[in-house]
Scaffold this motif. Structure first.
Motif, mmCIF file in Angstrom:
data_model
loop_
_atom_site.group_PDB
_atom_site.id
_atom_site.type_symbol
_atom_site.label_atom_id
_atom_site.label_comp_id
_atom_site.label_asym_id
_atom_site.label_seq_id
_atom_site.Cartn_x
_atom_site.Cartn_y
_atom_site.Cartn_z
ATOM 1 N N LEU A 307 0.795 -1.235 0.000
ATOM 2 C CA LEU A 307 0.000 0.000 0.000
ATOM 3 C C LEU A 307 0.826 1.284 0.000
ATOM 4 O O LEU A 307 0.609 2.164 -0.812
ATOM 5 N N VAL A 308 1.741 1.389 0.935
ATOM 6 C CA VAL A 308 2.467 2.659 1.088
ATOM 7 C C VAL A 308 3.439 2.842 -0.071
ATOM 8 O O VAL A 308 3.567 3.924 -0.634
ATOM 9 N N LYS A 309 4.121 1.779 -0.420
ATOM 10 C CA LYS A 309 5.021 1.718 -1.591
ATOM 11 C C LYS A 309 6.117 2.782 -1.594
ATOM 12 O O LYS A 309 6.436 3.358 -0.573
ATOM 13 N N GLY A 310 6.684 3.028 -2.779
ATOM 14 C CA GLY A 310 7.712 4.051 -2.939
ATOM 15 C C GLY A 310 8.928 3.799 -2.078
ATOM 16 O O GLY A 310 9.295 2.659 -1.790
ATOM 17 N N SER A 311 9.529 4.897 -1.628
ATOM 18 C CA SER A 311 10.756 4.775 -0.855
ATOM 19 C C SER A 311 10.488 4.643 0.644
ATOM 20 O O SER A 311 11.402 4.789 1.454
ATOM 21 N N SER A 312 9.262 4.386 0.998
ATOM 22 C CA SER A 312 8.932 4.247 2.426
ATOM 23 C C SER A 312 9.647 3.050 3.020
ATOM 24 O O SER A 312 9.850 2.038 2.341
ATOM 25 N N GLU A 313 10.006 3.179 4.285
ATOM 26 C CA GLU A 313 10.643 2.043 4.938
ATOM 27 C C GLU A 313 10.072 1.849 6.335
ATOM 28 O O GLU A 313 9.589 2.797 6.956
ATOM 29 N N VAL A 314 10.137 0.601 6.758
ATOM 30 C CA VAL A 314 9.652 0.268 8.098
ATOM 31 C C VAL A 314 10.622 0.844 9.121
ATOM 32 O O VAL A 314 11.832 0.803 8.921
ATOM 33 N N ILE A 315 10.080 1.417 10.186
ATOM 34 C CA ILE A 315 10.950 1.977 11.229
ATOM 35 C C ILE A 315 10.617 1.368 12.589
ATOM 36 O O ILE A 315 9.487 0.943 12.824
ATOM 37 N N ASP A 316 11.608 1.331 13.462
ATOM 38 C CA ASP A 316 11.396 0.849 14.829
ATOM 39 C C ASP A 316 11.510 1.990 15.834
ATOM 40 O O ASP A 316 11.156 1.824 17.002
ATOM 41 N N THR A 317 12.043 3.111 15.377
ATOM 42 C CA THR A 317 12.292 4.235 16.274
ATOM 43 C C THR A 317 11.177 5.260 16.162
ATOM 44 O O THR A 317 10.650 5.484 15.070
ATOM 45 N N ALA A 318 10.882 5.908 17.293
ATOM 46 C CA ALA A 318 9.757 6.838 17.335
ATOM 47 C C ALA A 318 10.126 8.223 16.811
ATOM 48 O O ALA A 318 9.896 9.239 17.475
ATOM 49 N N CYS A 319 10.725 8.278 15.627
ATOM 50 C CA CYS A 319 11.024 9.547 14.966
ATOM 51 C C CYS A 319 11.386 9.234 13.517
ATOM 52 O O CYS A 319 11.363 8.072 13.115
ATOM 53 N N SER A 320 11.704 10.282 12.759
ATOM 54 C CA SER A 320 12.033 10.048 11.351
ATOM 55 C C SER A 320 13.538 9.866 11.194
ATOM 56 O O SER A 320 14.314 10.644 11.747
ATOM 57 N N PRO A 321 13.963 8.881 10.399
ATOM 58 C CA PRO A 321 15.408 8.678 10.191
ATOM 59 C C PRO A 321 16.088 9.924 9.633
ATOM 60 O O PRO A 321 17.302 10.074 9.756
ATOM 61 N N ALA A 322 15.311 10.817 9.022
ATOM 62 C CA ALA A 322 15.902 12.037 8.445
ATOM 63 C C ALA A 322 16.222 13.076 9.528
ATOM 64 O O ALA A 322 16.824 14.096 9.238
ATOM 65 N N GLN A 323 15.801 12.797 10.766
ATOM 66 C CA GLN A 323 16.009 13.788 11.827
ATOM 67 C C GLN A 323 17.301 13.544 12.601
ATOM 68 O O GLN A 323 17.697 12.385 12.805
ATOM 69 N N PHE A 324 17.880 14.635 13.049
ATOM 70 C CA PHE A 324 19.094 14.537 13.867
ATOM 71 C C PHE A 324 18.768 13.767 15.150
ATOM 72 O O PHE A 324 17.723 13.960 15.763
ATOM 73 N N ALA A 325 19.685 12.893 15.558
ATOM 74 C CA ALA A 325 19.599 12.144 16.812
ATOM 75 C C ALA A 325 18.477 11.113 16.848
ATOM 76 O O ALA A 325 18.048 10.691 17.911
ATOM 77 N N CYS A 326 18.005 10.703 15.668
ATOM 78 C CA CYS A 326 16.975 9.664 15.651
ATOM 79 C C CYS A 326 17.683 8.313 15.503
ATOM 80 O O CYS A 326 17.872 7.801 14.401
ATOM 81 N N ASP A 327 18.073 7.771 16.625
ATOM 82 C CA ASP A 327 18.851 6.525 16.665
ATOM 83 C C ASP A 327 18.033 5.348 16.108
ATOM 84 O O ASP A 327 16.947 5.048 16.600
ATOM 85 N N GLN A 328 18.595 4.717 15.081
ATOM 86 C CA GLN A 328 17.851 3.625 14.431
ATOM 87 C C GLN A 328 18.168 2.247 15.027
ATOM 88 O O GLN A 328 17.607 1.246 14.584
ATOM 89 N N SER A 329 19.065 2.231 16.017
ATOM 90 C CA SER A 329 19.508 0.907 16.501
ATOM 91 C C SER A 329 18.723 0.423 17.716
ATOM 92 O O SER A 329 19.253 -0.282 18.559
ATOM 93 N N VAL A 330 17.480 0.812 17.841
ATOM 94 C CA VAL A 330 16.705 0.394 19.026
ATOM 95 C C VAL A 330 16.099 -0.999 18.808
ATOM 96 O O VAL A 330 16.128 -1.534 17.696
ATOM 97 N N THR A 331 15.534 -1.534 19.862
ATOM 98 C CA THR A 331 14.908 -2.857 19.794
ATOM 99 C C THR A 331 13.792 -2.878 18.759
ATOM 100 O O THR A 331 12.959 -1.977 18.724
ATOM 101 N N GLY A 332 13.781 -3.922 17.930
ATOM 102 C CA GLY A 332 12.699 -4.058 16.962
ATOM 103 C C GLY A 332 11.885 -5.308 17.257
ATOM 104 O O GLY A 332 12.334 -6.198 17.987
#
Lengths: 502, 305
Positions: A307-332
């Protein structure tokens, strides 16, 4: 919905032979907004459309390079922190506003003092509330005084905080600026019919700066609410640029092989929030095992793919990967319906339970989430509401579970999301004192590494306690005529000055 | 007659007042207006500031009374969204909707009345069936679908008319057809039913027996009587078109008052909504009034009382 799809398919097939041509000859890019522009006065405008106009007509003191994330001087050439709450800026000389008014320290002081005065009722208070006032040091030096340390200051000075001409604004006020905006930006506003259309004209006297001179002479923007009509106009060659085209339509346009279709990420993220603190009553969501079960139940990747398609990606962190200090290495939490059922049984719900589920946009996404939850026994009653109504209900703590999204106003700093949802504000469903403390400290800490570490701790705890189910990032489809050239950025800020012809 | 008109005007004001009071209360149920004004990305701080600034924390009756006092002075408030006087915004948009509404109702009448008469003259004939078919299709086709098909054929394929906008008379051709066709079935069926009834009336039989010109019997004696309920229906349809042309205005990007009403609801722009409700209800009342006068002129029996 099927009829719409059928029709768009018909329209696309019917038009395979129709020529599309950008109006390169008249040096005018025509595009459409599907939403009516509010007032053109950027401080009284809350929509993204207004933000795009802001960057075209006005300049900020700083500029963030969308590719490197580096802050560059714009109307200021140099800036230094005198202390944690005083920023001194040296202004660029020789800049003039569209009406010929010279730009100097008086304009900066006037603008900042005007927008920070609560009496003037600026709409997006968060954009300016971090400043207290500004002081003139000399003709080309100003100081911005903050009520408290604010590490994202540069981001805001490069984003929504536009510089106004003091004499003109004092004379015409928000209504005048709303109809005839005057800035220093790469485009001048040539014509505006409120709600209907506006035309930008290249500012040939522009000082250049990091934005550079506009690549096209004119940009004409009309309000066309219906996306199918926009596509029809595009086929007719009366529109050259489409923005925010739905995924299925974009795929069909791309398949035609005649147009440039670009998909770029947006800063908006989707998430499921759960009433951990029990504000809506002592429901099942107060139990961590239930929240984890919810997390395990949803196949986020499948929804993104279908449905969402495009360049969307699944995230585990409660912020956008494009934002400063949005750590992507949290528990998934992987998609694991069996594990989900086990967790529910452990929590005392072997047969599942029934719960009210709220949503306000992307109904198909909401229904897909509900489908997955129903599979593990969580029967969801959908309450699909207007945004204002849902947010009001959420703020009152009456929403046990909801599918929501947040765009952060394109502010590339994690604080633009965490401060809203995890610092005991009315939208905080978790109300975790430890998380609150980490985020509040990070929000007022200047040291970048220290900030990163604090947000990381907070985001990790949000993940381990499963306060949210972060879902995916959003994306935007841009469709252009073959004559046009434009490279979208991941903050969904369509920089009109970057348009050019092939 | 003057007294009659004054009474009607008084009634109109009363209806408008009642409508505005109800709408005022109902609109506040659509969610916190402060959140709508602040927008989707606004922080809680923004919302609190707006609540205070606009006085949304005051009791609803107080807010309504304030609005009423201003409205009585001709001030219908400023749009929260556009930050412009609502009278200015509505004034800009109403012309488009009125033009579209008048064109569409004219189109519908020109299409539907002859069809209805032709169908009634020969019931169950091929013409009757064709008219009924057109009518059924008109009722069954969703406006948005019909509009887009017309755009595909006449704008994209044939390039005869523009797809959207309201800058010239050409821009109104497709929207008029779509909106007018939507109103056609009801008018056609009512004309047909009225004509069938009237044509079987004694006075028509008498007129025919007297050897009057059949065309004169049909158009002067029968149609004049059969068309009376059609006028009332057309007035209601016209009122409906003003507020209900949302879909058509949206597809063809006409920027009329109908679309403005829809958008204002979705963004909780209460001052605009309240003003539009007032304006629309006044138009409804005006059209009904005009239809009554026209009917009374056409049928002397209605002038009594």
């Amino acid at each position: 919905m099927k009829i719409w799809k059928l029709l768009s398919g018909t329209a696309l097939c019917a038009c395979l032979s129709a020529p599309a041509f950008a109006d390169k000859a008249s040096d005018t890019v025509s595009m459409a907004f599907n939403k009516e522009l509010e007032t053109a006065d950027t401080y009284f405008n809350t929509a993204r459309e207004g933000l795009l106009l802001n960057h075209a007509v006005w300049d900020g003191l700083l500029y963030r390079d969308p590719e490197t994330g580096e802050y560059k001087g714009n109307l200021a050439t140099d800036w230094t922190w005198i202390d944690d709450t005083t920023l001194e800026l040296t202004l660029r000389e020789g800049v003039t506003f569209h009406n010929g008014e010279p730009f100097n320290a008086d304009d900066v002081v006037y603008t900042i003092n005007y927008v920070t005065d609560p009496e003037n009722g600026v709409k997006n208070k968060a954009n300016v509330g971090w400043m207290d006032h500004a002081e003139k040091v000399d003709e080309y030096t100003v100081r911005i005084i903050l009520p408290a340390p604010f590490p994202a200051a540069e981001e805001f000075l490069a984003g929504p905080v536009a510089m106004y001409p003091d004499e003109y604004y004092a004379e015409v006020g928000p209504t005048g600026m709303g109809l005839k905006p005057i800035g220093t930006g790469p485009f001048k506003l040539a014509e505006l019919e409120p709600g209907k259309s506006f035309t930008l004209e290249r500012n040939d006297d522009y000082f250049g700066g990091p934005k550079g001179m506009a690549g096209v002479g004119n940009v004409e923007i009309r309000t066309i609410p219906e996306v199918n009509t926009q596509i029809a106009e595009f086929f007719n060659g009366t529109l050259d640029f489409l923005w925010g085209v739905p995924a299925d339509q974009a795929e069909k346009l791309e398949a035609m092989g005649k147009y440039t279709v670009v998909n770029a990420p947006a800063m908006r993220v989707g998430y499921v929030t759960m009433d951990t603190a029990g504000r809506s009553g002592d429901g099942p969501m107060t139990d961590q095992r239930v929240r984890e079960a919810v997390y395990h139940a949803i196949d986020r990747q499948a929804i993104v793919d279908a449905l969402v398609k495009g360049s969307s990606e699944v995230i585990d962190t409660a912020c956008s990967p494009a934002q400063f200090a949005c750590d992507q290495s949290v528990t998934g939490y992987e998609y694991d319906p069996e594990k989900s059922k086990e967790l529910l049984a452990e929590a005392g719900y072997p047969d599942g339970f029934e719960i009210d589920f709220y949503a306000y946009r992307n109904r198909p996404y909401a229904e897909a989430i509900m489908g997955y939850l129903n599979e593990v026994g969580i029967t969801t009653n959908l309450n699909f509401m207007q945004y204002a109504a849902l947010r009001e209900k959420h703020r009152k703590g009456e929403v046990p579970m909801a599918f929501l999204t947040w765009g952060s106003n394109s502010v590339a700093d994690a604080s633009a999301i965490t401060a809203e949802f995890f610092t005991e504000g009315p939208q905080d469903d978790a109300r975790d004192p430890e998380v609150v403390e980490w985020i509040e400290t990070a929000d007022t800490t200047i040291d970048k590494e220290e900030r990163k570490a604090l947000y990381s701790k907070a985001l990790q705890k949000i993940a381990t306690e499963a306060y949210w189910v972060p879902l995916w990032t959003y994306n935007v489809n841009y469709v252009m005529s073959p004559e046009m050239d434009f490279t979208p950025t991941d903050d969904e800020l369509v920089r009109f000055f970057d348009f050019s012809w092939n | 007659m003057l007294l009659y008109i004054l009474k009607r005007l008084g009634l109109a004001a009363l209806v408008a007042l009642t409508v505005s009071a109800i709408s005022f209360s109902l609109l506040f149920l659509a969610g916190d207006p402060a959140i709508s004004i602040a927008g989707e990305n606004a922080s809680s701080e923004d919302i609190a500031a707006i609540t205070e600034r606009y006085g949304f924390d005051r009791p609803l009756p107080v807010q309504y009374a304030d609005w009423l006092v201003s409205a009585a002075q001709g001030d219908l408030g400023r749009s929260w969204y556009f930050d412009l006087p609502t009278t200015q915004i509505i004034g800009d948009r109403l012309g488009v909707t009125m033009t579209l509404g008048l064109l569409a109702i004219s189109f519908a009448l020109i299409l539907a009345i002859p069809m209805g008469v032709a169908a009634a003259v020969r019931p169950n004939s091929l013409i009757d069936r064709a008219a009924l078919f057109i009518s059924v299709v008109g009722q069954a086709i969703p406006s948005f679908w019909f509009g887009l098909i017309l755009i595909v054929v006449f704008s994209i394929k044939l390039g005869l008319v523009p797809a959207s906008g309201s800058d010239s008379w050409k821009h109104f051709i497709l929207p008029t057809v779509v909106l007018g066709y939507y109103a056609t079935p009801a008018i056609m069926r009512l004309t047909r039913a009225g004509m069938i009834e009237v044509l079987s009336a004694d006075y028509i039989r008498t007129a025919r027996a007297k050897g009057l010109n059949p065309r004169k019997v049909l158009f002067k004696h029968a149609l004049r009587n059969a068309v009376i309920p059609v006028i009332s229906l057309a007035a209601v349809q016209m009122g409906f078109m003003l507020g209900g042309s949302i879909v058509v205005e949206s597809i063809f990007a006409l920027h009329g008052a109908g679309f403005l009403a829809w958008e204002s609801i979705s963004r909780n722009d209460l001052p605009v909504m309240q003003a539009l409700i007032l304006v629309f209800s006044m138009f409804y009342i005006l059209f009904t009034f005009l239809a009554d006068v026209l009917n009374a002129w056409m049928d002397p029996r209605l002038r009594v009382g």
